[in-house]
Structure formats: structure tokens, C-alpha cells
Enzyme design. Sequence first.
Site, short mmCIF file in Angstrom:
data_model
loop_
_atom_site.label_atom_id
_atom_site.label_comp_id
_atom_site.label_asym_id
_atom_site.label_seq_id
_atom_site.Cartn_x
_atom_site.Cartn_y
_atom_site.Cartn_z
N ASP A 1 -11.62 2.91 7.91
CA ASP A 1 -11.27 2.67 6.50
C ASP A 1 -11.85 1.33 6.05
O ASP A 1 -11.19 0.56 5.34
CB ASP A 1 -9.75 2.68 6.32
CG ASP A 1 -9.35 2.81 4.84
OD1 ASP A 1 -10.15 3.34 4.05
OD2 ASP A 1 -8.23 2.38 4.49
N GLY B 1 0.83 -1.19 0.00
CA GLY B 1 0.00 0.00 0.00
C GLY B 1 0.86 1.23 0.00
O GLY B 1 2.04 1.19 -0.38
N GLY B 2 0.28 2.35 0.44
CA GLY B 2 1.02 3.60 0.42
C GLY B 2 2.22 3.61 1.35
O GLY B 2 3.22 4.26 1.08
#
Length: 345
Positions: free
Chosen positions: A137, A23-24
Site C-alpha cells: 500500500d 483511517g478506516g
Amino acid sequence: MSHNIKIGSKLGKFEIKGPLGSGGAGAVYRVRNIEDGSERALKTLMPGTVEIEEIHKRFIREITVAQKLKHENIVAFDDCGLQEDVLYYTMELVPWGTLGDVLARRRQLRWQDTAECGIHICRALQHLHQNNIVHRDLKPANIFLSDDGRLKVGDFGLARDHQSGRLTIDGQTVGTAKYLSPEQAMAKPDIDGRSDLYAVGCILFEMVAGRPPFVSDDPYGAASYVQLMQQHVEKAPPSLNEFVVGCPPAMSVLVGRLLAKKPAERPQTAAEVETMLAEILLDPQAELRPPSQATAEPAPVPQSLTERLQQASEPERKVNTKALVVLAMIAVLGLALILIFQRSQ
């Protein structure tokens, strides 16, 4: 050292077997416990992010949140460690992919399967909320399909633990735009579990309708995030009945309540939503009743849900036996006609 993580290298007692995703800020690997041979998923920070203080603190918070949770519908925490400059933690391996993967291949699910998925998700959320944790999230990509037939909620990188100090600065929006509650979009400071329930409404809508309740005119444009946030705050959500024929009216009503702009107008707990979904499965034609009047016990969800979702998402692997029989008959008939024609010559 995180850039030196390679197949066959070791972190603590874990041997790296291969990448699972990234992911980021974090990367996830499939690993083997050298001591007992079991396989796990290992998450660590991406190269260059260890030096960023906020990301580092959030990763530590993710570990502390995961350690507090123990439920069959939540990805289980296993171990954590620090080797030189690499901070990592391991968790249960859920090798069947995510609900996001299923939707990417299948696009839509039957409302019955959607309701069962919702029950799994709500059971996980009830445990989170009882531990004063808000996921913040929740989305299909963070809902995993496990070997035991259950859906499991994971990825607590943006979770808010009300028993710990804040990491998010007031006025800062966190979350994924398609599933963002109005209060998250407006960066309100007092987010609670009802914000996760709004995300449940978005996910249920998407599973049945084949698209989220709100979409951007330019999904890949720079203004998409802002446009989606504005819709969550200002625009009335569409009804499931506008998109799907045959969906029980009670299902459409429940999703509409979950997508209410004000938290007070939504169901107040995940347990309430679970009970209402169970009632819809028992009697699709009944009107949706308030939780205080509901009589259904939480439904015993079949253990084959993961397998059914996986099979449904891969129709290309199914063989249409009827079609094969018809084709074979046509081939035999054609061969017979050729033989008859040749003999008549």
C-alpha cells in the site's frame, strides 16, 4: 474502552496529547512518554473494529512487521501494549506531515526533488524486501517527512510478511487504486517486492506530472476503483515527456520501466532503482543504463530534503521582496507627486 480515549487520558506509560489522524480501522494520537517526557505517535484500533477478527489480526500483523524493521527511512517502532480491551503500539513521531500533504498543496515537484524522494523511498523498500516484507500500500500518504530531513515509509497495515501466514484470502484485492500494481489488481497470490516498485513508478510520475499515471473519469464515483484497476491491467501508461517539459529522458524511461505490466520487465530490486536515480541526478542528459552497467554509488541525499519539500509546498508563506521594493518605490513616487501638486496650487 477505545471510544473513551481523550486528551489527557493515559494508555500504559503514554499520555494522550491530541489526535494526529485516522483511517478506516485505526486512529493515531500524539502522546507523551510519562517516564522520559519524549513524544511519540500512538496507533490503536477505532471503536467497533476490535471485535472484527480479520482487522484485529491485521493490526497485530502490523505490529509484528514494524518490530522487525530498523532503518533510517522507515518510521521506527517504539513500544506496544494492551490496556483492558485497547491494543496499541507507539512509533517515532514524524510531525512534518506526509508526501501526500506536500502534493496536495504543491501538486508538482521539480524532477530533482522527485529523484531524491525516490532514493529515500527505495532505501526503505530495499530494507523491507530484504526482510521478506512487501508493503502493498505504498502511496504518498504513507510516506512521512521527518525532523532529520529524511522521508520515511510507514503504515504497514496491508504489508505481507512472507515469513508469516497469509491474512488475505486468495482472490481478494488489497491496496489503493491509484498505485495498484497489475498483479495486485488481478488479486494474484504471489506478490513480491516488484509490486512495490510499480507503486514507486506511480508516485514518481505523480510528483513530476502533477497527476497519477492513471485517472478515473469519475474520481468520486462508485465505479472509479474498478476503472482504475482495469487501466493498471490493460492500458499502456503515458510517458512523463507528454506532461513535463525539461524532465530528463532517462527519468521518463525509468518511470516507464517501473510501470511495466509484467513484473519481470521492471527493475528487479529497489537498490537498482536507487542507483539509476542517482545516475540521473549526476548526469541528467545521459542515457539510462541497465543496473549491471551503472557506475554511480547511491547518492548521499541532502539532509535538507524535508525542509525543502515543506517550504516548496507553502509558497504563500514566502515574501517576494522585489515586489515589495517596487511597491514601496511607487508609493514614495506617488507621495512626492501629491506634494508637488499641492505646492503648485
